[in-house]
Design an enzyme around this catalytic site. Structure first.
Site, PDB file in Angstrom:
ATOM      1  N   SER A 153     -50.172 -41.309  87.446  1.00  0.00           N
ATOM      2  CA  SER A 153     -49.561 -39.984  87.484  1.00  0.00           C
ATOM      3  C   SER A 153     -48.438 -39.821  86.469  1.00  0.00           C
ATOM      4  O   SER A 153     -48.171 -38.702  86.016  1.00  0.00           O
ATOM      5  CB  SER A 153     -49.058 -39.665  88.896  1.00  0.00           C
ATOM      6  OG  SER A 153     -48.197 -40.687  89.356  1.00  0.00           O
ATOM      7  N   HIS A 205     -42.733 -40.043  87.730  1.00  0.00           N
ATOM      8  CA  HIS A 205     -43.144 -38.728  87.233  1.00  0.00           C
ATOM      9  C   HIS A 205     -42.166 -38.228  86.162  1.00  0.00           C
ATOM     10  O   HIS A 205     -42.582 -37.652  85.158  1.00  0.00           O
ATOM     11  CB  HIS A 205     -43.216 -37.733  88.382  1.00  0.00           C
ATOM     12  CG  HIS A 205     -44.302 -38.057  89.372  1.00  0.00           C
ATOM     13  ND1 HIS A 205     -44.424 -37.423  90.591  1.00  0.00           N
ATOM     14  CD2 HIS A 205     -45.321 -38.952  89.311  1.00  0.00           C
ATOM     15  CE1 HIS A 205     -45.471 -37.912  91.234  1.00  0.00           C
ATOM     16  NE2 HIS A 205     -46.022 -38.833  90.489  1.00  0.00           N
TER      17      HIS A 205
END
Length: 315
Positions: A153, A205
């Protein structure tokens, strides 16, 4: 890139959903590097063949300051990104990557896109470690040295920055109902995802976003292009009359063939669309491209084509 305590959940639903997603898009419509990346990460999750030697469990591959900076296990910079903690984690990451990979691989072409993924994977991991070291120093909290994470991610957030940058400005709806300007949608997603699923890695992230910004606004792109330049992107345009096609070399900014009265070309417009709507839009465009290729390869025009030519002649 969630925090880990080991692999959890089963291996069924997420893998089936991912397979259905790929069948809906059409395997032939997924560029080779994007397809290979999805297949590789799925195979790692399913523990095919000798992959078990490289990815035995989360504890052996997860990314942390302690393992990489103190124990010098540099392979974790890459291995951690390819490992997923459960099947739903794999599905959501790969479903998002399928859309972004198709958009960016078509823009940059396969060789450069593979190069981009490799650089982003390493830089996102290094940035993640740097952020955790900074938090450990500022907050005087040694637990940040031990936080261990896996998943793709972080790289996906870096790609999300690029997709937003190369898409027209507009409004995007996060979760289908929260409007935000598309150019900063990744910042909103960073916060909202953290609120909804607090166990995910915020620094993972954030690291992806910083790498993406370093590419579009910093020195990363010129440095990368000095080693491997992206191939020129050609966009084909159909004329409003006749059956010839002209094309433009968009990276150079000039028409290599000057055609008049062209229809406006369609582009990958994603502003204002949710993730699911973007995937649906990409699927529809792929079907139209496939239909266009079939029509182009016909030896003789069909009756509708003949009627249209006759109308054009007498108008």
């Amino acid at each position: 890139m969630p925090y880990l305590g080991g692999r959890s959940g089963g291996r069924g639903l997420g893998v089936l959903l991912l397979g259905a997603q790929m069948m809906n898009i059409g395997v032939d419509n997924i560029p080779p590097v994007t397809l290979a990346a999805v297949v590789l990460q799925s195979a790692i999750f399913l523990q095919f063949g000798d992959l078990m030697k490289w990815f035995p469990n989360a504890g052996k591959v997860c990314l942390s300051v302690y393992h990489v900076l103190y124990r010098k296990e540099w392979r974790r910079l890459i291995l951690a990104a390819l490992y997923h903690s459960n099947d739903i984690h794999l599905y959501y990451n790969m479903a998002s990557f399928l859309y972004k990979g198709r958009v960016l691989e078509r823009k940059f072409k396969s060789v450069y896109f593979l190069y981009l993924l490799a650089v982003f994977t390493v830089l996102t991991s290094l940035t993640y470690l740097g952020l955790n070291v900074a938090l450990e120093r500022v907050l005087d909290d040694s637990s940040y040295d031990l936080v261990c994470a896996v998943g793709f991610s972080g790289v996906i957030f870096a790609l999300k920055v690029l997709v937003s940058h190369y898409s027209p400005a507009g409004t995007q709806y996060i979760l289908g109902f929260i409007p935000v300007p598309s150019k900063i949608a990744f910042w909103a997603e960073l916060v909202i995802i953290q609120l909804i699923t607090p166990h995910v890695s915020f620094t993972g992230h954030l690291a992806g976003i910083l790498v993406g910004l370093l590419y579009i606004k910093g020195p990363l792109k010129p440095l990368m292009d000095s080693l491997i330049a992206p191939a020129p992107a050609y966009t084909y345009q159909r004329q409003s009359t006749g059956y010839r096609t002209g094309y433009t070399e968009s990276n150079r900014g000039y028409n290599t063939r000057n055609t008049s009265q062209q229809e406006p070309r369609s582009n990958n417009y994603t502003a204002g669309l949710s993730e699911e709507e973007q995937v649906q839009r990409a699927r529809e465009e792929s079907l139209r491209e496939e239909e266009s290729r079939r029509n182009t390869n016909r030896l003789y025009p069909d009756l509708d084509d003949l009627r249209q030519r006759r109308q054009d002649r007498f108008q």
